[in-house]
Scaffold this motif. Structure first.
Motif, PDB file in Angstrom:
ATOM      1  N   GLY A  60       0.930  -1.225   0.062  1.00  0.00           N
ATOM      2  CA  GLY A  60       0.061   0.148   0.055  1.00  0.00           C
ATOM      3  C   GLY A  60       0.921   1.166   0.031  1.00  0.00           C
ATOM      4  O   GLY A  60       1.737   1.275  -0.953  1.00  0.00           O
ATOM      5  N   ASP A  61       0.726   2.098   1.011  1.00  0.00           N
ATOM      6  CA  ASP A  61       1.608   3.278   1.112  1.00  0.00           C
ATOM      7  C   ASP A  61       2.825   3.176   1.972  1.00  0.00           C
ATOM      8  O   ASP A  61       3.503   3.984   2.136  1.00  0.00           O
ATOM      9  CB  ASP A  61       0.666   4.408   1.714  1.00  0.00           C
ATOM     10  N   ALA A  62       2.882   1.690   2.590  1.00  0.00           N
ATOM     11  CA  ALA A  62       4.066   1.679   3.443  1.00  0.00           C
ATOM     12  C   ALA A  62       5.159   1.109   2.798  1.00  0.00           C
ATOM     13  O   ALA A  62       5.001   0.302   1.710  1.00  0.00           O
ATOM     14  CB  ALA A  62       3.771   0.665   4.572  1.00  0.00           C
ATOM     15  N   ILE A  63       6.417   1.713   3.080  1.00  0.00           N
ATOM     16  CA  ILE A  63       7.632   1.074   2.254  1.00  0.00           C
ATOM     17  C   ILE A  63       8.632   0.694   3.336  1.00  0.00           C
ATOM     18  O   ILE A  63       8.939   1.302   4.528  1.00  0.00           O
ATOM     19  CB  ILE A  63       8.303   2.160   1.537  1.00  0.00           C
ATOM     20  N   VAL A  64       9.193  -0.386   3.329  1.00  0.00           N
ATOM     21  CA  VAL A  64      10.061  -1.139   4.159  1.00  0.00           C
ATOM     22  C   VAL A  64      11.214  -1.541   3.470  1.00  0.00           C
ATOM     23  O   VAL A  64      11.237  -2.225   2.533  1.00  0.00           O
ATOM     24  CB  VAL A  64       9.490  -2.402   4.969  1.00  0.00           C
ATOM     25  N   THR A  65      12.469  -1.327   4.089  1.00  0.00           N
ATOM     26  CA  THR A  65      13.664  -1.530   3.583  1.00  0.00           C
ATOM     27  C   THR A  65      14.419  -2.356   4.816  1.00  0.00           C
ATOM     28  O   THR A  65      14.003  -2.401   5.982  1.00  0.00           O
ATOM     29  CB  THR A  65      14.660  -0.471   3.205  1.00  0.00           C
ATOM     30  N   GLU A  66      15.529  -3.174   4.409  1.00  0.00           N
ATOM     31  CA  GLU A  66      16.304  -4.125   5.453  1.00  0.00           C
ATOM     32  C   GLU A  66      15.585  -5.253   5.680  1.00  0.00           C
ATOM     33  O   GLU A  66      14.490  -5.195   6.072  1.00  0.00           O
ATOM     34  CB  GLU A  66      16.620  -3.202   6.465  1.00  0.00           C
ATOM     35  N   THR A  67      16.029  -6.346   5.329  1.00  0.00           N
ATOM     36  CA  THR A  67      15.631  -7.689   5.283  1.00  0.00           C
ATOM     37  C   THR A  67      15.005  -8.133   6.548  1.00  0.00           C
ATOM     38  O   THR A  67      13.837  -8.544   6.681  1.00  0.00           O
ATOM     39  CB  THR A  67      16.472  -8.583   4.928  1.00  0.00           C
ATOM     40  N   ALA A  68      15.660  -7.872   7.651  1.00  0.00           N
ATOM     41  CA  ALA A  68      15.081  -8.191   9.060  1.00  0.00           C
ATOM     42  C   ALA A  68      13.858  -7.432   9.312  1.00  0.00           C
ATOM     43  O   ALA A  68      12.894  -7.879   9.773  1.00  0.00           O
ATOM     44  CB  ALA A  68      16.010  -7.968  10.051  1.00  0.00           C
ATOM     45  N   ALA A  69      13.882  -6.015   8.908  1.00  0.00           N
ATOM     46  CA  ALA A  69      12.619  -5.130   9.239  1.00  0.00           C
ATOM     47  C   ALA A  69      11.611  -5.559   8.364  1.00  0.00           C
ATOM     48  O   ALA A  69      10.258  -5.552   8.809  1.00  0.00           O
ATOM     49  CB  ALA A  69      13.215  -3.728   8.745  1.00  0.00           C
ATOM     50  N   ILE A  70      11.612  -5.901   7.137  1.00  0.00           N
ATOM     51  CA  ILE A  70      10.677  -6.555   6.278  1.00  0.00           C
ATOM     52  C   ILE A  70      10.130  -7.658   6.688  1.00  0.00           C
ATOM     53  O   ILE A  70       9.004  -7.926   7.073  1.00  0.00           O
ATOM     54  CB  ILE A  70      11.218  -6.804   4.748  1.00  0.00           C
ATOM     55  N   CYS A  71      10.847  -8.456   7.238  1.00  0.00           N
ATOM     56  CA  CYS A  71      10.495  -9.965   7.978  1.00  0.00           C
ATOM     57  C   CYS A  71       9.412  -9.555   9.141  1.00  0.00           C
ATOM     58  O   CYS A  71       8.281 -10.028   9.298  1.00  0.00           O
ATOM     59  CB  CYS A  71      11.508 -10.833   8.094  1.00  0.00           C
ATOM     60  N   THR A  72       9.873  -8.715   9.998  1.00  0.00           N
ATOM     61  CA  THR A  72       9.153  -8.257  11.007  1.00  0.00           C
ATOM     62  C   THR A  72       7.872  -7.719  10.879  1.00  0.00           C
ATOM     63  O   THR A  72       6.815  -7.857  11.197  1.00  0.00           O
ATOM     64  CB  THR A  72       9.917  -7.268  11.929  1.00  0.00           C
ATOM     65  N   TYR A  73       7.945  -6.808   9.730  1.00  0.00           N
ATOM     66  CA  TYR A  73       6.606  -6.216   9.435  1.00  0.00           C
ATOM     67  C   TYR A  73       5.657  -6.967   8.858  1.00  0.00           C
ATOM     68  O   TYR A  73       4.452  -6.856   9.252  1.00  0.00           O
ATOM     69  CB  TYR A  73       7.293  -5.162   8.132  1.00  0.00           C
ATOM     70  N   LEU A  74       6.088  -7.876   7.934  1.00  0.00           N
ATOM     71  CA  LEU A  74       5.161  -8.685   7.258  1.00  0.00           C
ATOM     72  C   LEU A  74       4.342  -9.790   8.451  1.00  0.00           C
ATOM     73  O   LEU A  74       3.172  -9.927   8.200  1.00  0.00           O
ATOM     74  CB  LEU A  74       5.909  -9.658   6.012  1.00  0.00           C
ATOM     75  N   ALA A  75       5.038 -10.069   9.149  1.00  0.00           N
ATOM     76  CA  ALA A  75       4.740 -11.001  10.265  1.00  0.00           C
ATOM     77  C   ALA A  75       3.675 -10.345  11.261  1.00  0.00           C
ATOM     78  O   ALA A  75       2.563 -10.982  11.498  1.00  0.00           O
ATOM     79  CB  ALA A  75       6.125 -11.708  11.146  1.00  0.00           C
ATOM     80  N   ASP A  76       3.702  -9.128  11.281  1.00  0.00           N
ATOM     81  CA  ASP A  76       2.817  -8.402  12.093  1.00  0.00           C
ATOM     82  C   ASP A  76       1.734  -8.044  11.323  1.00  0.00           C
ATOM     83  O   ASP A  76       0.592  -7.801  11.340  1.00  0.00           O
ATOM     84  CB  ASP A  76       3.372  -7.055  12.948  1.00  0.00           C
ATOM     85  N   ALA A  77       1.955  -7.633   9.883  1.00  0.00           N
ATOM     86  CA  ALA A  77       0.923  -7.188   8.909  1.00  0.00           C
ATOM     87  C   ALA A  77      -0.184  -8.121   8.842  1.00  0.00           C
ATOM     88  O   ALA A  77      -1.244  -8.140   8.409  1.00  0.00           O
ATOM     89  CB  ALA A  77       1.647  -6.616   7.648  1.00  0.00           C
ATOM     90  N   PHE A  78       0.280  -9.341   8.668  1.00  0.00           N
ATOM     91  CA  PHE A  78      -0.623 -10.568   8.543  1.00  0.00           C
ATOM     92  C   PHE A  78      -0.593 -11.830   9.796  1.00  0.00           C
ATOM     93  O   PHE A  78      -0.071 -12.818   9.819  1.00  0.00           O
ATOM     94  CB  PHE A  78      -0.034 -11.376   7.110  1.00  0.00           C
ATOM     95  N   PRO A  79      -1.229 -11.218  10.584  1.00  0.00           N
ATOM     96  CA  PRO A  79      -1.577 -11.926  11.775  1.00  0.00           C
ATOM     97  C   PRO A  79      -1.928 -13.290  11.865  1.00  0.00           C
ATOM     98  O   PRO A  79      -1.637 -14.205  12.459  1.00  0.00           O
ATOM     99  CB  PRO A  79      -2.129 -11.168  13.231  1.00  0.00           C
ATOM    100  N   ASP A  80      -2.844 -13.425  10.780  1.00  0.00           N
ATOM    101  CA  ASP A  80      -3.631 -14.699  10.729  1.00  0.00           C
ATOM    102  C   ASP A  80      -2.559 -16.065  10.217  1.00  0.00           C
ATOM    103  O   ASP A  80      -2.808 -17.238  10.248  1.00  0.00           O
ATOM    104  CB  ASP A  80      -4.601 -14.680   9.626  1.00  0.00           C
ATOM    105  N   ALA A  81      -1.359 -15.535   9.732  1.00  0.00           N
ATOM    106  CA  ALA A  81      -0.316 -16.601   9.291  1.00  0.00           C
ATOM    107  C   ALA A  81       0.271 -17.033  10.526  1.00  0.00           C
ATOM    108  O   ALA A  81       0.899 -18.151  10.532  1.00  0.00           O
ATOM    109  CB  ALA A  81       0.761 -15.826   8.431  1.00  0.00           C
TER     110      ALA A  81
END
Length: 208
Positions: A60-81
């Protein structure tokens, strides 16, 4: 959070780790493959990541760089996983510990080893990781007593640290141990890891 997911990557990059996590989560995403010498340095992409490196993620409008940050973001953005422990739990504490251990000590120790940078014993206080031996021993000790970094449950920390370990050990940059080899081997057999690797391998130009 709603919105399309775009992964900016290259098959020779840490973007492979992010693709693996996206496949574990099971959400649709679009891939933009960039070239190190050209498209990563063009203004359009520098507006996404001024470092001119991949991976980067746009959700969407969110931009994330740095692999660890991306992984952390995605895990929180999709809690159903259910790929991240619940906040305020001991498992969540271990989760953050190992995510940032991977991004800090493991990454730094591995890069220094690859570059031939020797940290003398009297310099270990200055190096956040102390020594390469301490890094591998810390991981080996934890994984010799439990199947995953946070305990019995696979999380995004295993994706990030497992991918890093696999790369570093595969190129013999850091020494493996039977425990670490078994851990990496187990992770690579996960269906999402197999699928992600195949998708990235298909992007590698065929040798003439």
């Amino acid at each position: 959070m709603s919105g399309d997911i775009i992964l900016y990557t290259n098959p020779y990059s840490r973007g492979r780790t992010v693709r693996w996590l996206l496949e574990e989560i099971g959400v649709p995403y679009h891939v933009e493959v960039l070239d190190y010498a050209t498209t990563m340095k063009e203004p359009e992409y520098l507006a996404i990541n001024p470092m001119g490196k991949v991976p980067a993620l746009k959700h969407g409008d969110a931009i994330v760089t740095e692999t660890a940050a991306i992984c952390t973001y995605l895990a929180d953005a999709f809690p159903d996983a259910q790929i991240a422990p619940a906040p305020g739990t001991p498992e969540r504490a271990a989760y953050f510990r190992w995510l940032f251990f991977g991004a800090g000590p493991l990454e730094a120790a591995g890069v220094n080893q690859a570059l031939g940078v020797e940290v003398k014993p009297e310099q270990e206080r200055m190096a956040g990781y102390g020594s390469l031996a301490r890094v591998t021993q810390a991981l080996d000790k934890t994984l010799s007593t439990q199947p995953y970094l946070t305990g019995d449950r696979f999380t995004a920390a295993d994706v990030y640290v497992g991918a890093s370990l696999g790369w570093l050990m595969g190129f013999k940059i850091i020494p493996g141990t039977p425990t670490l080899a078994a851990y990496v081997g187990k992770l690579r057999q996960r269906p999402a890891a197999v699928k992600a690797a195949a998708l990235d391998d298909a992007l590698v130009p065929a040798k003439a």
